[in-house]
Design a protein around this motif. Structure first.
Motif, PDB file in Angstrom:
ATOM      1  N   VAL A  30      89.142  52.391 -55.879  1.00 12.74           N
ATOM      2  CA  VAL A  30      90.232  51.486 -55.521  1.00 12.74           C
ATOM      3  C   VAL A  30      90.685  51.788 -54.096  1.00 12.74           C
ATOM      4  O   VAL A  30      90.800  50.889 -53.244  1.00 12.74           O
ATOM      5  CB  VAL A  30      91.412  51.627 -56.499  1.00 12.74           C
ATOM      6  CG1 VAL A  30      92.650  50.916 -55.941  1.00 12.74           C
ATOM      7  CG2 VAL A  30      91.067  51.035 -57.851  1.00 12.74           C
ATOM      8  N   ASP A  31      90.925  53.075 -53.813  1.00 10.02           N
ATOM      9  CA  ASP A  31      91.385  53.479 -52.491  1.00 10.02           C
ATOM     10  C   ASP A  31      90.337  53.213 -51.426  1.00 10.02           C
ATOM     11  O   ASP A  31      90.659  52.930 -50.274  1.00 10.02           O
ATOM     12  CB  ASP A  31      91.744  54.968 -52.501  1.00 10.02           C
ATOM     13  CG  ASP A  31      92.965  55.275 -53.357  1.00 10.02           C
ATOM     14  OD1 ASP A  31      93.582  54.311 -53.838  1.00 10.02           O
ATOM     15  OD2 ASP A  31      93.286  56.452 -53.540  1.00 10.02           O
ATOM     16  N   ARG A  32      89.064  53.296 -51.800  1.00 12.74           N
ATOM     17  CA  ARG A  32      87.984  53.093 -50.836  1.00 12.74           C
ATOM     18  C   ARG A  32      87.729  51.607 -50.582  1.00 12.74           C
ATOM     19  O   ARG A  32      87.541  51.181 -49.446  1.00 12.74           O
ATOM     20  CB  ARG A  32      86.707  53.758 -51.360  1.00 12.74           C
ATOM     21  CG  ARG A  32      85.605  53.863 -50.348  1.00 12.74           C
ATOM     22  CD  ARG A  32      84.367  54.516 -50.931  1.00 12.74           C
ATOM     23  NE  ARG A  32      84.636  55.792 -51.576  1.00 12.74           N
ATOM     24  CZ  ARG A  32      83.683  56.581 -52.062  1.00 12.74           C
ATOM     25  NH1 ARG A  32      82.411  56.213 -51.971  1.00 12.74           N
ATOM     26  NH2 ARG A  32      83.995  57.726 -52.637  1.00 12.74           N
ATOM     27  N   GLN A  33      87.717  50.788 -51.631  1.00 14.92           N
ATOM     28  CA  GLN A  33      87.320  49.388 -51.521  1.00 14.92           C
ATOM     29  C   GLN A  33      88.444  48.484 -51.035  1.00 14.92           C
ATOM     30  O   GLN A  33      88.182  47.399 -50.509  1.00 14.92           O
ATOM     31  CB  GLN A  33      86.818  48.884 -52.879  1.00 14.92           C
ATOM     32  CG  GLN A  33      86.118  47.537 -52.827  1.00 14.92           C
ATOM     33  CD  GLN A  33      84.839  47.564 -52.019  1.00 14.92           C
ATOM     34  OE1 GLN A  33      84.066  48.508 -52.135  1.00 14.92           O
ATOM     35  NE2 GLN A  33      84.623  46.565 -51.188  1.00 14.92           N
ATOM     36  N   ILE A  34      89.669  48.944 -51.172  1.00 18.82           N
ATOM     37  CA  ILE A  34      90.787  48.080 -50.805  1.00 18.82           C
ATOM     38  C   ILE A  34      90.745  47.702 -49.333  1.00 18.82           C
ATOM     39  O   ILE A  34      91.182  46.626 -48.929  1.00 18.82           O
ATOM     40  CB  ILE A  34      92.138  48.736 -51.172  1.00 18.82           C
ATOM     41  CG1 ILE A  34      93.250  47.699 -51.115  1.00 18.82           C
ATOM     42  CG2 ILE A  34      92.434  49.933 -50.274  1.00 18.82           C
ATOM     43  CD1 ILE A  34      94.567  48.218 -51.653  1.00 18.82           C
ATOM     44  N   GLU A  52      85.155  47.845 -34.672  1.00 14.40           N
ATOM     45  CA  GLU A  52      86.249  48.760 -35.002  1.00 14.40           C
ATOM     46  C   GLU A  52      86.493  48.814 -36.507  1.00 14.40           C
ATOM     47  O   GLU A  52      86.740  49.897 -37.067  1.00 14.40           O
ATOM     48  CB  GLU A  52      87.521  48.332 -34.268  1.00 14.40           C
ATOM     49  CG  GLU A  52      87.472  48.609 -32.774  1.00 14.40           C
ATOM     50  CD  GLU A  52      88.679  48.063 -32.040  1.00 14.40           C
ATOM     51  OE1 GLU A  52      89.199  48.753 -31.147  1.00 14.40           O
ATOM     52  OE2 GLU A  52      89.107  46.925 -32.363  1.00 14.40           O
ATOM     53  N   MET A  53      86.407  47.668 -37.186  1.00 15.47           N
ATOM     54  CA  MET A  53      86.543  47.679 -38.643  1.00 15.47           C
ATOM     55  C   MET A  53      85.392  48.439 -39.279  1.00 15.47           C
ATOM     56  O   MET A  53      85.570  49.136 -40.289  1.00 15.47           O
ATOM     57  CB  MET A  53      86.583  46.249 -39.186  1.00 15.47           C
ATOM     58  CG  MET A  53      87.927  45.550 -39.047  1.00 15.47           C
ATOM     59  SD  MET A  53      89.328  46.448 -39.763  1.00 15.47           S
ATOM     60  CE  MET A  53      88.818  46.617 -41.470  1.00 15.47           C
ATOM     61  N   GLY A  54      84.192  48.319 -38.708  1.00 13.25           N
ATOM     62  CA  GLY A  54      83.062  49.087 -39.214  1.00 13.25           C
ATOM     63  C   GLY A  54      83.283  50.576 -39.092  1.00 13.25           C
ATOM     64  O   GLY A  54      82.893  51.354 -39.967  1.00 13.25           O
ATOM     65  N   LEU A  55      83.929  50.988 -38.004  1.00 12.81           N
ATOM     66  CA  LEU A  55      84.263  52.404 -37.833  1.00 12.81           C
ATOM     67  C   LEU A  55      85.279  52.863 -38.874  1.00 12.81           C
ATOM     68  O   LEU A  55      85.166  53.963 -39.431  1.00 12.81           O
ATOM     69  CB  LEU A  55      84.813  52.646 -36.429  1.00 12.81           C
ATOM     70  CG  LEU A  55      83.801  52.580 -35.278  1.00 12.81           C
ATOM     71  CD1 LEU A  55      84.528  52.621 -33.942  1.00 12.81           C
ATOM     72  CD2 LEU A  55      82.809  53.727 -35.382  1.00 12.81           C
ATOM     73  N   LEU A  56      86.261  52.017 -39.155  1.00  7.74           N
ATOM     74  CA  LEU A  56      87.276  52.368 -40.155  1.00  7.74           C
ATOM     75  C   LEU A  56      86.666  52.494 -41.546  1.00  7.74           C
ATOM     76  O   LEU A  56      86.992  53.410 -42.305  1.00  7.74           O
ATOM     77  CB  LEU A  56      88.393  51.322 -40.178  1.00  7.74           C
ATOM     78  CG  LEU A  56      89.332  51.264 -38.982  1.00  7.74           C
ATOM     79  CD1 LEU A  56      90.352  50.156 -39.177  1.00  7.74           C
ATOM     80  CD2 LEU A  56      90.028  52.605 -38.780  1.00  7.74           C
ATOM     81  N   GLY A  57      85.814  51.556 -41.900  1.00  8.75           N
ATOM     82  CA  GLY A  57      85.218  51.560 -43.234  1.00  8.75           C
ATOM     83  C   GLY A  57      84.122  52.580 -43.389  1.00  8.75           C
ATOM     84  O   GLY A  57      83.841  53.032 -44.504  1.00  8.75           O
ATOM     85  N   SER A 154      86.150  49.344 -57.622  1.00  7.32           N
ATOM     86  CA  SER A 154      85.944  48.383 -56.534  1.00  7.32           C
ATOM     87  C   SER A 154      86.544  47.029 -56.881  1.00  7.32           C
ATOM     88  O   SER A 154      87.222  46.400 -56.060  1.00  7.32           O
ATOM     89  CB  SER A 154      84.448  48.240 -56.241  1.00  7.32           C
ATOM     90  OG  SER A 154      83.896  49.459 -55.790  1.00  7.32           O
ATOM     91  N   ALA A 155      86.291  46.568 -58.114  1.00  9.23           N
ATOM     92  CA  ALA A 155      86.831  45.274 -58.541  1.00  9.23           C
ATOM     93  C   ALA A 155      88.349  45.296 -58.580  1.00  9.23           C
ATOM     94  O   ALA A 155      89.013  44.342 -58.134  1.00  9.23           O
ATOM     95  CB  ALA A 155      86.261  44.906 -59.909  1.00  9.23           C
TER      96      ALA A 155
END
Length: 434
Positions: A30-34, A52-57, A154-155
């Motif tokens: 949940v914390d990872r996929q949010i 930048e979003m790719g770096l965050l994820g 994830s869901a």
């Protein structure tokens, strides 16, 4: 600090332990996929690019998540696995809440680093605890049930995050899921015990049939590394899983953005579409992989590698069809099937890794496997697809992300090849339970 002696109580029975580990793993994802479902609102609010979003994820999370998993797993093998998991849960949940306070790229980047630090201590010790409580012939299925935390978490992260962001604010979504994880930690520690010393005969029941060994000799870290380094199956399995994870994490992170950009879905519609794909496809794939692994693995240990290899090959054309589809309904069906195939590897491969070492070294071995899988898969995949999308933008415009995902499907072909190469050495490298 030494492990507490095991006593058979309702809170320490295998199904209770497995259930609580599953709950914690759900929070992990949940914390990872949010972050994926909230990418659009975050990018708009903080003015971030796809790179930048790719770096965050990816790298922001995976850098310390992957590297710290090894020393934390070694610590768990030598002290208390349940305590390491509990403290880790509090840590990553707290940093998830802090993500909601970020005002710029670097603030949310540092908060994601904190989430990675916390989650580093959760998974490898959980694998080892499951291996303590479940015998070899049931282990792939038990690990598959635990791995249901991936699609379920994830869901839930996608559905809850999308709804909260659409009705309130994306920052509130981080606060809610972070606080929930902190609150569950005391219950987890109360119900889950380490299991290292043998119970008396009177303690064993029909619902708790697996006897335990006396406290094992502590194996030096260098010895575990040297043992795994000499096993070809470990390298093929680890890099095969990493190749598949680069694509799996990449699609998992960027698919919500694709649905909004190329299919025109709203944030809530995206969360419903993606949440349905993750939940249905993920649950079927995880359970099928564990069942197939245990069923075929009793006949030939090579099946623990061959089953994932076949699943990856079958997934490639179906994912391609979904990515290039112009119909939302058709895309849902085409994504649903390969999403199930993408999760098949979890039970068989994770069970195989547990059998490359003796029981006292399993958390450390799992962490070394996860180091390769997550540093390359999680750290590289999300960033790769985001950066590739930016590079393809001059050619494909708003459809650049679609083609970035399409080109990245080659990673599943590489994963299938590496898994197939692991099959023969896995027969020789397998370490049977004592």
């Amino acid at each position: 600090m030494t492990r507490p002696a095991f006593a058979s109580t309702p809170r320490s029975r295998p199904n209770v332990v497995l259930g609580m580990l599953l709950v914690v793993y759900i929070f992990n994802f949940v914390d990872r996929q949010i972050l994926a479902i909230l990418a659009g609102p975050i990018q708009a609010d903080l003015e971030l690019s796809d790179t930048e979003m790719g770096l965050l994820g990816g790298i922001a999370f995976a850098l310390l998540y992957s590297t710290l998993a090894v020393p934390l797993a070694w610590l768990a093998d030598r002290t208390s696995r349940s305590w390491v998991i509990t403290i880790s849960l509090v840590c990553w949940s707290g940093f998830t809440a802090i993500c909601g306070m970020a005002q710029n790229f670097w603030q949310i980047f540092l908060a994601r680093l904190g989430v990675g630090i916390g989650e580093a201590g959760g998974i490898a010790p959980s694998y080892a605890l499951i291996s303590e409580y479940f015998p070899s012939e049931k282990r792939a299925r038990a690990l598959s049930i635990y791995s249901l935390g991936i699609p379920l978490g994830s869901a839930l992260g996608v559905l809850a995050g999308g709804y909260i962001a659409a009705t309130v604010d994306w920052r509130v979504a981080f606060f809610v899921v972070g606080l929930a994880g902190v609150l569950i930690a005391p219950l987890f520690k109360f119900l889950v015990r380490d299991r290292k010393s043998a119970p008396s005969p009177a303690d064993l029941t029909a619902t708790d049939p697996v006897a335990t060994d006396p406290a094992p000799e502590r194996v030096p870290f260098s010895k575990i590394v040297g043992l795994l380094a000499r096993k070809k199956s470990f390298w093929f399995l680890a890099f095969g899983a990493a190749s598949s994870s680069m694509l799996g994490y990449g699609i998992g992170f960027w698919l919500p953005s694709l649905l909004q950009r190329s299919f025109g879905l709203s944030l809530v519609e995206t969360s419903q579409f993606f949440g349905g794909v993750l939940l249905t496809g993920g649950v079927i794939g995880v359970l099928a992989g564990g069942w197939l692994g245990d069923w075929m693995g009793t006949r030939d240990k090579a099946a623990y590698a061959l089953v994932p290899a076949i699943a990856f090959l079958l997934a490639i054309p179906l994912f391609a069809g979904g990515i290039m589809s112009g119909s939302v309904t058709l895309a849902f069906v085409l994504f649903l099937i390969p999403q199930a195939l993408a999760y098949v590897w979890l039970g068989p491969v994770l069970s195989a890794i547990q059998h490359l070492v003796t029981p006292e070294s399993r958390a450390t071995a799992s962490a070394l496997f996860l180091l390769i899988n997550n540093l390359l898969g999680l750290g590289g995949g999300i960033y790769l697809l985001g950066a590739l999308s930016d590079q393809l933008a001059p050619i494909y415009g708003d459809e650049a992300l679609r083609y970035s995902m399409l080109y990245a499907l080659a990673l599943y072909g590489l994963a299938a090849l590496l898994m197939a190469l692991a099959a023969r050495p896995l027969r020789k490298d397998w370490v049977a339970d004592a």
